[in-house]
Design a protein around this motif. Structure first.
Motif, PDB file in Angstrom:
ATOM      1  N   SER A  39       1.172   6.640  -7.059  1.00  0.00           N
ATOM      2  CA  SER A  39       0.050   7.443  -7.303  1.00  0.00           C
ATOM      3  C   SER A  39       0.237   8.954  -7.089  1.00  0.00           C
ATOM      4  CB  SER A  39      -1.296   7.013  -6.483  1.00  0.00           C
ATOM      5  OG  SER A  39      -1.043   7.459  -5.169  1.00  0.00           O
ATOM      6  N   ARG A  40       0.801   9.279  -5.933  1.00  0.00           N
ATOM      7  CA  ARG A  40       1.425  10.714  -5.639  1.00  0.00           C
ATOM      8  C   ARG A  40       2.458  11.193  -6.727  1.00  0.00           C
ATOM      9  NH1 ARG A  40       3.653  10.033  -0.603  1.00  0.00           N
ATOM     10  NH2 ARG A  40       2.207   8.811   0.037  1.00  0.00           N
ATOM     11  N   SER A  41       3.338  10.347  -7.239  1.00  0.00           N
ATOM     12  CA  SER A  41       4.318  10.897  -8.363  1.00  0.00           C
ATOM     13  C   SER A  41       3.291  11.147  -9.638  1.00  0.00           C
ATOM     14  CB  SER A  41       5.243   9.976  -8.402  1.00  0.00           C
ATOM     15  OG  SER A  41       4.838   8.575  -9.005  1.00  0.00           O
ATOM     16  N   LEU A  42       2.365  10.309 -10.015  1.00  0.00           N
ATOM     17  CA  LEU A  42       1.786  10.371 -10.978  1.00  0.00           C
ATOM     18  C   LEU A  42       0.980  11.742 -11.048  1.00  0.00           C
ATOM     19  CD1 LEU A  42       0.415   6.972 -11.887  1.00  0.00           C
ATOM     20  CD2 LEU A  42       2.106   8.169 -13.307  1.00  0.00           C
ATOM     21  N   MET A  43       0.095  11.826 -10.049  1.00  0.00           N
ATOM     22  CA  MET A  43      -0.576  13.226  -9.905  1.00  0.00           C
ATOM     23  C   MET A  43       0.197  14.428  -9.912  1.00  0.00           C
ATOM     24  SD  MET A  43      -3.125  12.088  -6.986  1.00  0.00           S
ATOM     25  CE  MET A  43      -3.857  13.793  -6.981  1.00  0.00           C
ATOM     26  N   ALA A  87       0.608  -1.170   0.162  1.00  0.00           N
ATOM     27  CA  ALA A  87       0.085   0.183   0.238  1.00  0.00           C
ATOM     28  C   ALA A  87       0.894   1.165  -0.083  1.00  0.00           C
ATOM     29  CB  ALA A  87      -0.795   0.119   1.136  1.00  0.00           C
ATOM     30  N   ASN A  88       1.903   1.116   0.557  1.00  0.00           N
ATOM     31  CA  ASN A  88       2.892   2.160   0.764  1.00  0.00           C
ATOM     32  C   ASN A  88       3.365   2.534  -0.588  1.00  0.00           C
ATOM     33  OD1 ASN A  88       3.833   4.251   2.231  1.00  0.00           O
ATOM     34  ND2 ASN A  88       5.575   2.928   3.489  1.00  0.00           N
ATOM     35  N   ARG A  89       3.878   1.686  -1.335  1.00  0.00           N
ATOM     36  CA  ARG A  89       4.314   1.838  -2.849  1.00  0.00           C
ATOM     37  C   ARG A  89       3.152   2.246  -3.488  1.00  0.00           C
ATOM     38  NH1 ARG A  89       8.095  -3.753  -3.910  1.00  0.00           N
ATOM     39  NH2 ARG A  89       9.464  -3.284  -2.247  1.00  0.00           N
TER      40      ARG A  89
END
Length: 67
Positions: free
Chosen positions: A10-14, A3-5
């Protein structure tokens, strides 16, 4: 752990999508029509929504007048 990965990915994509935005956050910059002239905008909205509202009535009239 997994879940951490996923959160990091997802944060880097956003953030990369936000960075590639292009127009710098100009209000209405990503709309397919101009919003500067409010009278033209009002006319466009009236035609767009008015045609959708009138269509069922026009179709019923057409069906009733058919022989």
């Amino acid at each position: 752990m997994i879940a951490n990965r996923l959160a990091v990915v997802s944060r880097s994509l956003m953030t990369s999508a936000v960075r590639r935005g292009g127009d710098g956050g100009i209000p209405g910059g990503n709309l397919p029509f101009q919003i500067k002239n409010r009278f033209r905008l009002t006319a466009l909205f009236t035609v767009f929504f008015g045609s959708g509202l009138a269509l069922p009535f026009v179709l019923v009239r057409h069906q009733l007048l058919k022989k």
